[in-house]
Design a protein around this motif. Structure first.
Motif, PDB file in Angstrom:
ATOM      1  N   UNK A 118       0.828  -1.212   0.000  1.00 42.28           N
ATOM      2  CA  UNK A 118       0.000   0.000   0.000  1.00 42.28           C
ATOM      3  C   UNK A 118       0.860   1.258   0.000  1.00 42.28           C
ATOM      4  N   UNK A 119       0.537   2.172  -0.909  1.00 44.70           N
ATOM      5  CA  UNK A 119       1.174   3.491  -0.915  1.00 44.70           C
ATOM      6  C   UNK A 119       0.063   4.516  -0.738  1.00 44.70           C
ATOM      7  N   UNK A 120       0.024   5.126   0.440  1.00 49.49           N
ATOM      8  CA  UNK A 120      -1.033   6.093   0.730  1.00 49.49           C
ATOM      9  C   UNK A 120      -0.728   7.449   0.086  1.00 49.49           C
ATOM     10  N   UNK A 121      -1.770   8.281   0.036  1.00 46.65           N
ATOM     11  CA  UNK A 121      -1.623   9.603  -0.581  1.00 46.65           C
ATOM     12  C   UNK A 121      -0.567  10.442   0.144  1.00 46.65           C
ATOM     13  N   UNK A 122      -0.612  10.421   1.472  1.00 39.72           N
ATOM     14  CA  UNK A 122       0.344  11.199   2.259  1.00 39.72           C
ATOM     15  C   UNK A 122       1.591  10.356   2.521  1.00 39.72           C
ATOM     16  N   UNK A 123       2.762  10.982   2.358  1.00 40.54           N
ATOM     17  CA  UNK A 123       4.013  10.260   2.583  1.00 40.54           C
ATOM     18  C   UNK A 123       4.144   9.852   4.059  1.00 40.54           C
ATOM     19  N   UNK A 124       4.652   8.657   4.269  1.00 36.10           N
ATOM     20  CA  UNK A 124       4.844   8.179   5.644  1.00 36.10           C
ATOM     21  C   UNK A 124       6.301   7.769   5.893  1.00 36.10           C
ATOM     22  N   UNK A 125       7.232   8.314   5.086  1.00 36.97           N
ATOM     23  CA  UNK A 125       8.654   8.022   5.337  1.00 36.97           C
ATOM     24  C   UNK A 125       9.112   8.775   6.575  1.00 36.97           C
ATOM     25  N   UNK A 126      10.044   8.186   7.319  1.00 38.37           N
ATOM     26  CA  UNK A 126      10.707   8.912   8.401  1.00 38.37           C
ATOM     27  C   UNK A 126      11.855   9.685   7.763  1.00 38.37           C
ATOM     28  N   UNK A 127      11.742  11.005   7.752  1.00 34.63           N
ATOM     29  CA  UNK A 127      12.691  11.834   7.005  1.00 34.63           C
ATOM     30  C   UNK A 127      14.088  11.804   7.603  1.00 34.63           C
ATOM     31  N   UNK A 128      14.209  11.441   8.882  1.00 27.26           N
ATOM     32  CA  UNK A 128      15.525  11.428   9.527  1.00 27.26           C
ATOM     33  C   UNK A 128      16.250  10.103   9.361  1.00 27.26           C
ATOM     34  N   UNK A 129      15.590   9.125   8.758  1.00 26.40           N
ATOM     35  CA  UNK A 129      16.235   7.834   8.483  1.00 26.40           C
ATOM     36  C   UNK A 129      16.673   7.778   7.027  1.00 26.40           C
ATOM     37  N   UNK A 130      17.661   6.933   6.743  1.00 32.42           N
ATOM     38  CA  UNK A 130      18.037   6.712   5.342  1.00 32.42           C
ATOM     39  C   UNK A 130      16.946   5.880   4.668  1.00 32.42           C
ATOM     40  N   UNK A 131      17.041   5.827   3.349  1.00 29.09           N
ATOM     41  CA  UNK A 131      16.087   5.005   2.584  1.00 29.09           C
ATOM     42  C   UNK A 131      16.145   3.562   3.096  1.00 29.09           C
ATOM     43  N   UNK A 132      17.357   3.025   3.232  1.00 31.81           N
ATOM     44  CA  UNK A 132      17.502   1.633   3.671  1.00 31.81           C
ATOM     45  C   UNK A 132      16.929   1.423   5.073  1.00 31.81           C
ATOM     46  N   UNK A 133      17.166   2.395   5.962  1.00 33.24           N
ATOM     47  CA  UNK A 133      16.629   2.263   7.322  1.00 33.24           C
ATOM     48  C   UNK A 133      15.104   2.283   7.310  1.00 33.24           C
ATOM     49  N   UNK A 134      14.522   3.133   6.450  1.00 31.14           N
ATOM     50  CA  UNK A 134      13.060   3.150   6.342  1.00 31.14           C
ATOM     51  C   UNK A 134      12.535   1.785   5.908  1.00 31.14           C
ATOM     52  N   UNK A 135      13.223   1.188   4.937  1.00 33.16           N
ATOM     53  CA  UNK A 135      12.769  -0.116   4.439  1.00 33.16           C
ATOM     54  C   UNK A 135      13.043  -1.224   5.459  1.00 33.16           C
ATOM     55  N   UNK A 136      14.162  -1.110   6.175  1.00 32.06           N
ATOM     56  CA  UNK A 136      14.495  -2.133   7.177  1.00 32.06           C
ATOM     57  C   UNK A 136      13.439  -2.172   8.281  1.00 32.06           C
ATOM     58  N   UNK A 137      12.985  -0.995   8.659  1.00 28.60           N
ATOM     59  CA  UNK A 137      11.959  -0.912   9.701  1.00 28.60           C
ATOM     60  C   UNK A 137      10.696  -1.651   9.246  1.00 28.60           C
ATOM     61  N   UNK A 138      10.304  -1.424   7.996  1.00 32.17           N
ATOM     62  CA  UNK A 138       9.118  -2.100   7.467  1.00 32.17           C
ATOM     63  C   UNK A 138       9.337  -3.607   7.348  1.00 32.17           C
ATOM     64  N   UNK A 139      10.549  -3.974   6.932  1.00 34.77           N
ATOM     65  CA  UNK A 139      10.862  -5.404   6.818  1.00 34.77           C
ATOM     66  C   UNK A 139      10.668  -6.075   8.172  1.00 34.77           C
ATOM     67  N   UNK A 140      11.154  -5.401   9.233  1.00 38.58           N
ATOM     68  CA  UNK A 140      11.014  -5.968  10.587  1.00 38.58           C
ATOM     69  C   UNK A 140       9.538  -6.112  10.951  1.00 38.58           C
ATOM     70  N   UNK A 141       8.722  -5.115  10.563  1.00 36.69           N
ATOM     71  CA  UNK A 141       7.287  -5.212  10.861  1.00 36.69           C
ATOM     72  C   UNK A 141       6.655  -6.421  10.171  1.00 36.69           C
ATOM     73  N   UNK A 142       7.243  -6.807   9.033  1.00 36.23           N
ATOM     74  CA  UNK A 142       6.734  -7.984   8.314  1.00 36.23           C
ATOM     75  C   UNK A 142       7.433  -9.268   8.763  1.00 36.23           C
ATOM     76  N   UNK A 143       8.219  -9.179   9.827  1.00 37.88           N
ATOM     77  CA  UNK A 143       8.866 -10.370  10.359  1.00 37.88           C
ATOM     78  C   UNK A 143      10.099 -10.795   9.584  1.00 37.88           C
ATOM     79  N   UNK A 144      10.658  -9.875   8.768  1.00 33.74           N
ATOM     80  CA  UNK A 144      11.850 -10.208   7.983  1.00 33.74           C
ATOM     81  C   UNK A 144      13.079  -9.620   8.666  1.00 33.74           C
ATOM     82  N   UNK A 145      14.165 -10.367   8.688  1.00 29.27           N
ATOM     83  CA  UNK A 145      15.378  -9.843   9.300  1.00 29.27           C
ATOM     84  C   UNK A 145      16.604 -10.463   8.627  1.00 29.27           C
TER      85      UNK A 145
END
Ligand SMILES: Nc1ncnc2c1ncn2[C@@H]1O[C@H](COP(=O)(O)OP(=O)(O)OP(=O)(O)O)[C@@H](O)[C@H]1O
Length: 238
Positions: free
Chosen positions: A80-107
């Motif tokens: 899902x990509x919502x209309x409003x951005x939900x990136x954490x601007x203080x994290x790198x791109x990879x850190x933003x994705x890593x956080x989501x990966x963890x939420x999906x149980x991936x590590x």
């Protein structure tokens, strides 16, 4: 059916009916443009597809899973990509994705592999160590789309993903998402901009809570410009 199937979906905010017996199908691997003017019901439909809103009126099937009966299995197949951005601007791109990966149980290595693959699909690998704050709007959107792909969903939902972007960034993102559909991802792309719809796309026109028409864009237009067809079909009598 492995794609997306919506049948007789209705939703009201109190007395205001936002969806009225909406039905449409998106076959697996198709790019479907959900085109509607402001207030047509697009965001409400997205909220129902993601279970932010629930209704007993109608059914939604996601990659063969009934959303009401098997919500976890169905939602696991949605990116899902919502209309409003939900990136954490203080994290790198990879850190933003890593956080989501963890939420999906991936590590670990598995997460790293999925993150690399998702960023590569959006041509964002070389920016993976940049902070989200340093990216322009188009690259932020691409990072969000990559993030939505981490758990390898069958279906990608994007709610007006090009809002606020310039023409070049809009074109790049529509091209990238069409390429995802060509690789097998089912795409539902909500927009009110007719120039984001390609002739070969599946097109659903939503207006005043109802589906006006559904089919291949070229068939619906029958040689006329989509902008003209859309304005004519959605004209509100004076
Ligand atoms: N929380 C709410 N309470 C009452 N009415 C609402 C609410 N949210 C949306 N609506 C109404 O429901 C209808 C559909 O709105 P919705 O936001 O789904 O349309 P949309 O096609 O996404 O529009 P836009 O392109 O402007 O985002 C509109 O008439 C809107 O005013």
């Amino acid at each position: 059916m492995n794609g997306l199937r919506v049948r007789d979906l209705s939703f009201s905010y109190g007395p205001k009916q936002a969806l009225n017996t909406v039905s449409f199908d998106v076959d697996q691997g198709r790019f479907c443009a959900l085109l509607g003017p402001n207030g047509a019901g697009k965001s409400t439909l997205f909220s129902c597809l993601t279970r932010l809103l629930t209704t007993p009126d109608g059914t939604i099937s996601v990659a063969g899973h009934d959303l009401a009966a098997a919500p976890r299995k169905a939602l696991a197949q949605l990116g899902i990509v919502f209309q409003q951005s939900t990136l954490d601007l203080d994290l790198t791109v990879r850190q933003n994705l890593s956080y989501f990966a963890a939420l999906h149980g991936l590590s670990g290595r598995n997460a790293a592999r999925r993150i690399d693959a998702a960023l590569d699909k959006l041509h964002m690998l070389e920016r993976s160590h940049e902070k989200a704050r340093a990216l322009n709007g188009g690259h932020r959107r691409r990072a969000e789309i990559a993030r939505a792909l981490i758990h390898d969903p069958a279906i990608l939902l994007l709610d007006e993903p090009t809002v606020g972007l310039d023409a070049a960034a809009r074109a790049a993102i529509t091209d990238h998402v069409h390429a995802l559909a060509d690789q097998g991802t089912t795409v539902l792309w909500a927009t009110h901009l007719t120039d984001e719809v390609a002739p070969t796309d599946h097109l659903v026109i939503l207006h005043q809570a109802q589906v006006l028409t559904e089919g291949t864009a070229a068939d619906i237009c029958d040689g006329a410009p989509l902008q003209d067809v859309f304005l004519q079909r959605t004209a509100i009598p004076a």
